[in-house]
Design a protein around this motif. Structure first.
Motif, short mmCIF file in Angstrom:
data_model
loop_
_atom_site.label_atom_id
_atom_site.label_comp_id
_atom_site.label_asym_id
_atom_site.label_seq_id
_atom_site.Cartn_x
_atom_site.Cartn_y
_atom_site.Cartn_z
N ARG A 258 0.83 -1.22 0.00
CA ARG A 258 0.00 0.00 0.00
C ARG A 258 0.86 1.26 0.00
N THR A 259 2.08 1.15 0.48
CA THR A 259 2.93 2.34 0.61
C THR A 259 4.26 2.22 -0.14
N ARG A 260 4.53 1.07 -0.74
CA ARG A 260 5.81 0.87 -1.42
C ARG A 260 5.60 0.59 -2.91
N ARG A 261 6.65 0.86 -3.67
CA ARG A 261 6.60 0.64 -5.11
C ARG A 261 6.94 -0.80 -5.46
#
Length: 330
Positions: free
Chosen positions: A41-44
């Motif tokens: 949800r927060t990382r590529r």
């Protein structure tokens, strides 16, 4: 992650691994899913090293008994969003190349928009091919329904639309876009057919015939629903379970003419007479009585029909006869 893993688009080389994944129940308590989705949800990108320590990997059953057994120690997942739904593209790496590095992860993450575009175009491509098949089946008067890898209806041809409008009390579309049967036993057969189509075992699906199922109706003869996999027409990597359902209304289907069967299937007049009676709904015994022949003669005649039509059972024979094109009228 759950049993749907066997139905999502995947490289052909992963087919056996995914089959093992589902049959072995490896989707239960899977550390990659439990730890990975919150990170995505927060990382590529997320690597195997982000999900487990070296010490944990020595003990994790999923890692040792599944991935290492198949020879894939390396893992990376790239997230993207398509039609408002969260997806990720997981990649496995073999023992020769080992783990993905963070540098490689950053480079691969740049391709997330392309992965999303590939998924979108793949879906559009498969649907266009499927709709082309529906139109062709309209021209030979076959009712056909296109379903996607989730079992959702993606299109009807005109023949199927007319048929479903007529038999909507027996076979209907729910709000989620899935085809259902009103009769409980028919519904069980239909859902079992969907489950067969969703299997990831391509080799078995091609080798084994998927028998037509019966959809019962209270005041009419039943419908027959037959599934045709689009493997070979659409790449399994892009659409692993796209299929066409062919629906036959036995009230509407004409009994084939004796002469037509003799010409098309090279049957003798006696064999063709027996086929016509069985197509009309008679059992072998009833047809034998009608023709005034002994049960032994009827069985011997049926055996000859099986040999000429390359069928093995009466259900297969009736299914074949129901699919014959109608005789041309002058």
């Amino acid at each position: 992650m759950n049993e749907d893993a066997a139905r999502v688009p995947a490289s052909r080389s992963y087919a056996e691994l995914l089959e093992d994944y589902v049959q072995g129940g490896w989707y239960d308590n899977h550390y990659r899913a439990e730890r990975g989705w919150p990170l995505l949800r927060t990382r590529r990108y997320v690597l195997e090293q982000d999900l487990s320590t070296e010490e944990e990997r020595r003990k994790l059953p999923h890692y040792n008994e599944l991935y290492l057994r198949w020879g894939y120690p390396g893992f990376i997942a790239i997230p993207f969003v398509l039609d408002g739904r969260a997806w990720c593209l997981p990649m496995l790496r073999g023992r020769k190349n080992g783990f993905f590095t963070h540098e490689e992860g950053a480079r691969l993450a740049r391709f997330a928009p392309h992965f999303r575009r590939m998924m979108f175009l793949s879906e559009q491509f498969s649907q266009r091919h499927g709709h082309g098949g529906l139109e062709a089946l309209d021209r030979i008067d076959r009712a056909a329904v296109l379903i996607d890898w989730q079992g959702r209806v993606k299109g009807f041809n005109a023949k199927a639309q007319a048929l479903l409008a007529r038999v909507g009390n027996a076979l209907f579309l729910n709000g989620g876009g899935h085809l259902h049967a009103t009769h409980p036993e028919s519904e069980s057969r239909l859902q079992a057919l969907y489950a067969t189509l969703r299997t990831r075992n391509f080799r078995d699906r091609r080798r084994k015939e998927v028998a037509p199922i019966r959809i019962d109706r209270s005041d009419h003869r039943p419908l027959l629903v037959e599934a045709v996999s689009l493997d070979g027409l659409i790449s399994p990597a892009s659409a692993p379970a796209h299929s066409i359902l062919l629906i036959t209304d036995l009230d509407e289907r004409e009994t084939p003419a004796t002469e037509h069967l003799r010409t098309v299937l090279k049957l003798t007049p006696a064999e063709a007479d027996l086929c016509v009676l069985m197509c009309s709904g008679m059992t072998l015994a009833e047809a034998g009585d009608h023709l005034q022949i002994t049960s032994g003669t009827a069985r011997q005649r049926l055996k000859g029909i099986f040999q000429k039509t390359e069928t093995n059972r009466q259900s297969e024979l009736i299914s074949l006869l129901s699919r014959l094109p109608p005789a041309r009228r002058n």
